[in-house]
Design an enzyme around this catalytic site. Structure first.
Site, PDB file in Angstrom:
ATOM      1  N   LYS A  20       0.837  -1.214   0.237  1.00 31.03           N
ATOM      2  CA  LYS A  20      -0.104   0.058   0.051  1.00 31.03           C
ATOM      3  C   LYS A  20       0.961   1.214  -0.080  1.00 31.03           C
ATOM      4  O   LYS A  20       0.605   2.046  -0.727  1.00 31.03           O
ATOM      5  CB  LYS A  20      -1.165  -0.069   1.329  1.00 31.03           C
ATOM      6  CG  LYS A  20      -2.267   0.808   1.096  1.00 31.03           C
ATOM      7  CD  LYS A  20      -2.988   0.615   2.320  1.00 31.03           C
ATOM      8  CE  LYS A  20      -4.005  -0.100   2.229  1.00 31.03           C
ATOM      9  NZ  LYS A  20      -5.078  -0.230   3.173  1.00 31.03           N
ATOM     10  N   PHE A  31     -17.094  10.279  11.303  1.00 33.33           N
ATOM     11  CA  PHE A  31     -18.560  10.006  10.745  1.00 33.33           C
ATOM     12  C   PHE A  31     -18.454   9.801   9.485  1.00 33.33           C
ATOM     13  O   PHE A  31     -19.699   9.975   8.662  1.00 33.33           O
ATOM     14  CB  PHE A  31     -19.501  11.038  11.061  1.00 33.33           C
ATOM     15  CG  PHE A  31     -19.450  10.922  12.816  1.00 33.33           C
ATOM     16  CD1 PHE A  31     -20.071  10.160  13.450  1.00 33.33           C
ATOM     17  CD2 PHE A  31     -18.760  12.068  13.558  1.00 33.33           C
ATOM     18  CE1 PHE A  31     -20.130  10.048  14.885  1.00 33.33           C
ATOM     19  CE2 PHE A  31     -18.794  11.945  14.906  1.00 33.33           C
ATOM     20  CZ  PHE A  31     -19.672  11.002  15.643  1.00 33.33           C
ATOM     21  N   PHE A  70     -31.462   7.752   5.385  1.00 30.26           N
ATOM     22  CA  PHE A  70     -31.414   6.502   6.031  1.00 30.26           C
ATOM     23  C   PHE A  70     -32.568   5.973   6.286  1.00 30.26           C
ATOM     24  O   PHE A  70     -32.849   4.934   6.846  1.00 30.26           O
ATOM     25  CB  PHE A  70     -30.605   6.398   7.124  1.00 30.26           C
ATOM     26  CG  PHE A  70     -28.963   6.707   7.178  1.00 30.26           C
ATOM     27  CD1 PHE A  70     -28.305   5.311   7.230  1.00 30.26           C
ATOM     28  CD2 PHE A  70     -28.500   7.621   6.805  1.00 30.26           C
ATOM     29  CE1 PHE A  70     -27.003   5.464   6.907  1.00 30.26           C
ATOM     30  CE2 PHE A  70     -27.243   7.754   6.502  1.00 30.26           C
ATOM     31  CZ  PHE A  70     -26.334   6.858   6.410  1.00 30.26           C
ATOM     32  N   CYS A  96     -18.551  -1.225   8.443  1.00 34.16           N
ATOM     33  CA  CYS A  96     -18.982  -0.370   9.819  1.00 34.16           C
ATOM     34  C   CYS A  96     -20.243  -0.794  10.583  1.00 34.16           C
ATOM     35  O   CYS A  96     -20.345  -1.616  11.724  1.00 34.16           O
ATOM     36  CB  CYS A  96     -19.002   1.021   9.500  1.00 34.16           C
ATOM     37  SG  CYS A  96     -17.453   1.677   9.128  1.00 34.16           S
TER      38      CYS A  96
HETATM   39  N1  LIG Z   1     -14.756   2.814   6.591  1.00 36.56           N
HETATM   40  C1  LIG Z   1     -15.478   3.740   6.797  1.00 36.56           C
HETATM   41  O1  LIG Z   1     -16.331   4.075   6.351  1.00 36.56           O
HETATM   42  C2  LIG Z   1     -15.428   4.191   8.419  1.00 36.56           C
HETATM   43  C3  LIG Z   1     -16.209   5.201   8.842  1.00 36.56           C
HETATM   44  C4  LIG Z   1     -15.891   5.483  10.216  1.00 36.56           C
HETATM   45  C5  LIG Z   1     -14.925   4.904  11.081  1.00 36.56           C
HETATM   46  N2  LIG Z   1     -14.438   3.650  10.383  1.00 36.56           N
HETATM   47  C6  LIG Z   1     -13.307   3.038  11.560  1.00 36.56           C
HETATM   48  O2  LIG Z   1     -12.233   3.480  11.507  1.00 36.56           O
HETATM   49  C7  LIG Z   1     -11.427   2.357  11.589  1.00 36.56           C
HETATM   50  C8  LIG Z   1     -10.527   2.091  10.096  1.00 36.56           C
HETATM   51  O3  LIG Z   1     -11.455   1.837   9.291  1.00 36.56           O
HETATM   52  P1  LIG Z   1     -11.031   1.553   7.749  1.00 36.56           P
HETATM   53  O4  LIG Z   1     -12.081   1.004   6.866  1.00 36.56           O
HETATM   54  O5  LIG Z   1     -10.036   2.728   7.345  1.00 36.56           O
HETATM   55  O6  LIG Z   1      -9.909   0.242   7.622  1.00 36.56           O
HETATM   56  P2  LIG Z   1      -9.061  -0.287   6.605  1.00 36.56           P
HETATM   57  O7  LIG Z   1      -8.956  -1.636   6.996  1.00 36.56           O
HETATM   58  O8  LIG Z   1      -9.567   0.230   5.222  1.00 36.56           O
HETATM   59  O9  LIG Z   1      -7.601   0.386   7.127  1.00 36.56           O
HETATM   60  C9  LIG Z   1      -6.928   0.087   8.032  1.00 36.56           C
HETATM   61  C10 LIG Z   1      -5.464   0.416   7.701  1.00 36.56           C
HETATM   62  O10 LIG Z   1      -4.635   0.316   8.897  1.00 36.56           O
HETATM   63  C11 LIG Z   1      -3.381  -0.396   8.704  1.00 36.56           C
HETATM   64  N3  LIG Z   1      -2.775  -0.926   9.772  1.00 36.56           N
HETATM   65  C12 LIG Z   1      -3.330  -2.143  10.449  1.00 36.56           C
HETATM   66  N4  LIG Z   1      -2.308  -2.202  11.577  1.00 36.56           N
HETATM   67  C13 LIG Z   1      -1.344  -1.342  11.548  1.00 36.56           C
HETATM   68  C14 LIG Z   1      -0.169  -1.018  12.200  1.00 36.56           C
HETATM   69  N5  LIG Z   1       0.162  -1.883  13.430  1.00 36.56           N
HETATM   70  N6  LIG Z   1       0.780  -0.089  11.914  1.00 36.56           N
HETATM   71  C15 LIG Z   1       0.235   0.698  10.726  1.00 36.56           C
HETATM   72  N7  LIG Z   1      -0.735   0.430  10.062  1.00 36.56           N
HETATM   73  C16 LIG Z   1      -1.519  -0.546  10.444  1.00 36.56           C
HETATM   74  C17 LIG Z   1      -3.778  -1.610   7.559  1.00 36.56           C
HETATM   75  O11 LIG Z   1      -2.712  -2.041   6.876  1.00 36.56           O
HETATM   76  C18 LIG Z   1      -4.752  -0.754   6.729  1.00 36.56           C
HETATM   77  O12 LIG Z   1      -4.140   0.081   5.668  1.00 36.56           O
HETATM   78  C19 LIG Z   1     -12.015   1.311  11.982  1.00 36.56           C
HETATM   79  O13 LIG Z   1     -12.214   1.140  13.381  1.00 36.56           O
HETATM   80  C20 LIG Z   1     -13.598   1.438  11.227  1.00 36.56           C
HETATM   81  O14 LIG Z   1     -14.519   1.068  12.156  1.00 36.56           O
HETATM   82  C21 LIG Z   1     -14.514   3.319   9.324  1.00 36.56           C
END
Ligand SMILES: NC(=O)c1ccc[n+]([C@@H]2O[C@H](COP(=O)([O-])OP(=O)(O)OC[C@H]3O[C@@H](n4cnc5c(N)ncnc54)[C@H](O)[C@@H]3O)[C@@H](O)[C@H]2O)c1
Length: 468
Positions: free
Chosen positions: A35, A151, A268, A279
């Site tokens: 990535k 959000f 919604f 999520c």
């Molecule tokens: N996707 C959404 O729409 C959304 C919206 C609001 C909140 N969230 C929350 O945000 C958080 C992240 O969600 P996401 O969808 O971005 O996840 P994702 O899986 O797309 O991204 C997570 C990233 O973290 C990296 N990672 C994991 N362990 C790591 C480490 N030790 N050091 C460095 N990088 C590391 C992974 O390689 C990955 O690139 C979750 O808790 C999710 O619930 C997501």
């Protein structure tokens, strides 16, 4: 301000790019080398409007990429943790990524820093992060842990981040609250919106968002409660849609009638094939688990999840009702992601339906404007992938609409009818008017509305989703 964002996924990458656009110097940290290489070489690993533009603007100057979390922490005043928090077998949030990041960050804390939870985490996580950092020998004066739930919605993530309804910041010290205020000042004082190069926002863009400061525990709960409430709205309207189908009412009319009540609001309240994504499913489960753990039996959330599960099964039965048998049937599918506007297929109801139909022996040709590469990784050669909606429909016994992309709502119906072997459309997102579809020669099934036929004869009412 110099900021580190740990995790460059859907949230971290968008947050990092947007913080850079607000004027901060951002180090995006990830442990996924592939990535990082893609990001450094100018690729944009996820489909999000305005993200390519922001990365193009800031990559290499205000936005840099690193795999060295300790160094990034050392260089930054605030460290946002945006790693994944997937569900465990028991439905709780798996916090092992957050824990390992907290441990690594400790090595980089040499003067005052705020460690900010951006990931969605259960209440008390900030306490645990604090304990981990203290256990690693860091003085309590050297850091605070804050909660800043995110959000944004995939598909509109950049504008959601830059034009939020509100910014929630959970802080247990005035020092950390002040730092968080500074980070978001270009949004809260409105200066970002005055800039000629600002990313264009929705109509209400000119109004700066309020920054709501709470305790860390309240902020953690705000995120879980918000997602649970939104999931509840979706399950509620899907349950209403089921009643509409039984009595011959039109759920879209019902939605209009209740959604115009300002106490309820229309957002919604879109009936469909149920919520999915990375999520809602995990957050509702995690909130359920948190409540149980704290001594409250939040059974309402069980019902929200049950209705959501049922909604997919009801849609499968609808396909049966339309086609009688599925073995050997050729089906065109529009949409593979969990919703329109994104390439994210995590917990996608569309993917679940495709896999169920394959098990029934159907042959599937699918099209999605953004998610086909990701879907190919999961589905391999078990389905065919088309280059357009019309190609997916070509020679099919029926067309299924599974996500709400704008381009699926504006198809040339004449052309579509000619492409299909039989003019049958089963729409899981209510993108078309049943009367228009029947006038155009289609047999049209949707959610919470009576099926319509070219000859104008309504389908017999289906009770409990079973064949009438
Ligand atoms: N996707 C959404 O729409 C959304 C919206 C609001 C909140 N969230 C929350 O945000 C958080 C992240 O969600 P996401 O969808 O971005 O996840 P994702 O899986 O797309 O991204 C997570 C990233 O973290 C990296 N990672 C994991 N362990 C790591 C480490 N030790 N050091 C460095 N990088 C590391 C992974 O390689 C990955 O690139 C979750 O808790 C999710 O619930 C997501």
């Amino acid at each position: 301000m110099r900021i580190a964002v740990v995790g460059s996924g859907y949230v971290g990458l968008v947050a990092g790019a947007c913080f850079a656009d607000l004027g901060h110097e951002v180090i995006l940290v990830d442990n996924d080398q592939q990535k990082l290489a893609a990001l450094r070489s100018g690729q944009v690993p996820i489909h999000e409007k305005f993200l390519p533009e922001l990365l193009g603007r800031h990559r290499g100057n205000r936005l840099t990429f690193s795999d060295d979390l300790k160094e990034a922490a050392q260089l930054s005043a605030a460290i946002f943790v945006a790693v994944g928090t997937p569900p465990t077998e028991r439905g709780e949030a798996d916090l092992s990524y957050v824990e390992s990041v907290a441990r690594e960050i400790s090595g980089g804390i040499d003067d005052y820093k705020v460690v900010v939870e951006k990931s969605t985490v259960p209440v008390y996580t900030s306490e645990w992060v604090r304990r981990i950092i203290l256990r690693n020998g860091i003085d309590s004066d050297c850091f605070d842990v804050a909660s800043n739930p995110e959000f944004l919605r995939e598909g509109t993530a950049v504008t959601d981040f830059l034009f939020p309804d509100r910014i929630v910041v959970g802080c247990d010290s005035e020092r950390s609250a002040q730092l968080m205020r500074e980070i978001y000042a270009p949004l809260t004082d409105g200066s970002y919106y005055q800039r000629t190069d600002a990313i264009p926002g929705p109509d209400r863009a000119a109004i700066p968002p309020p920054l709501i400061v709470t305790s860390t525990k309240s902020a953690e709960l705000i995120k879980h409660a918000s997602n649970a409430f939104l999931a509840m709205k979706i399950s509620f309207i899907n349950a209403v849609a089921s009643v509409c189908e039984s009595v011959g009412a039109d759920v879209n009319q019902v939605v209009h009638g209740i959604g115009t009540d300002s106490r309820i609001g229309g957002r919604f309240l879109n009936p469909g094939i149920g919520y999915g994504g990375s999520c809602f499913p995990k957050d509702v489960m995690a909130f359920r688990a948190v409540a149980r753990e704290s001594g409250y039996d939040f059974r309402l959330l069980d019902e929200v999840m049950r209705i959501n599960e049922d909604q997919r099964q009801r849609f499968l039965r609808k396909i049966y009702n339309a086609l009688w048998t599925l073995r050997g049937k050729k089906l065109g599918v529009l949409g593979l992601a969990f919703k329109g506007g994104t390439d994210d297929i995590r917990e996608s109801p569309a993917l679940f339906l495709v896999q169920s139909l394959l098990q029934e022996g159907s042959k599937i040709t699918a099209y999605d404007p953004a998610a086909m590469d990701r879907a190919r990784n999961v589905l391999g050669t078990s389905i065919s992938f088309a280059g357009s909606s019309y190609e997916a429909a070509r020679g099919a016994d029926a067309l299924l609409i599974l996500t709400e992309w704008e381009e699926f709502a504006t198809l040339d119906l004449n052309r579509l009818r000619q492409e299909l072997k039989f003019p049958i459309v089963i729409d899981g997102r209510n993108l078309y008017d049943p009367d228009v579809m029947s006038a155009q020669g289609f047999t049209y099934y949707s959610i919470g509305r009576t099926a319509s036929h070219p000859d104008g004869i309504p389908t017999p009412v289906a009770k409990n989703g079973k064949k009438a």
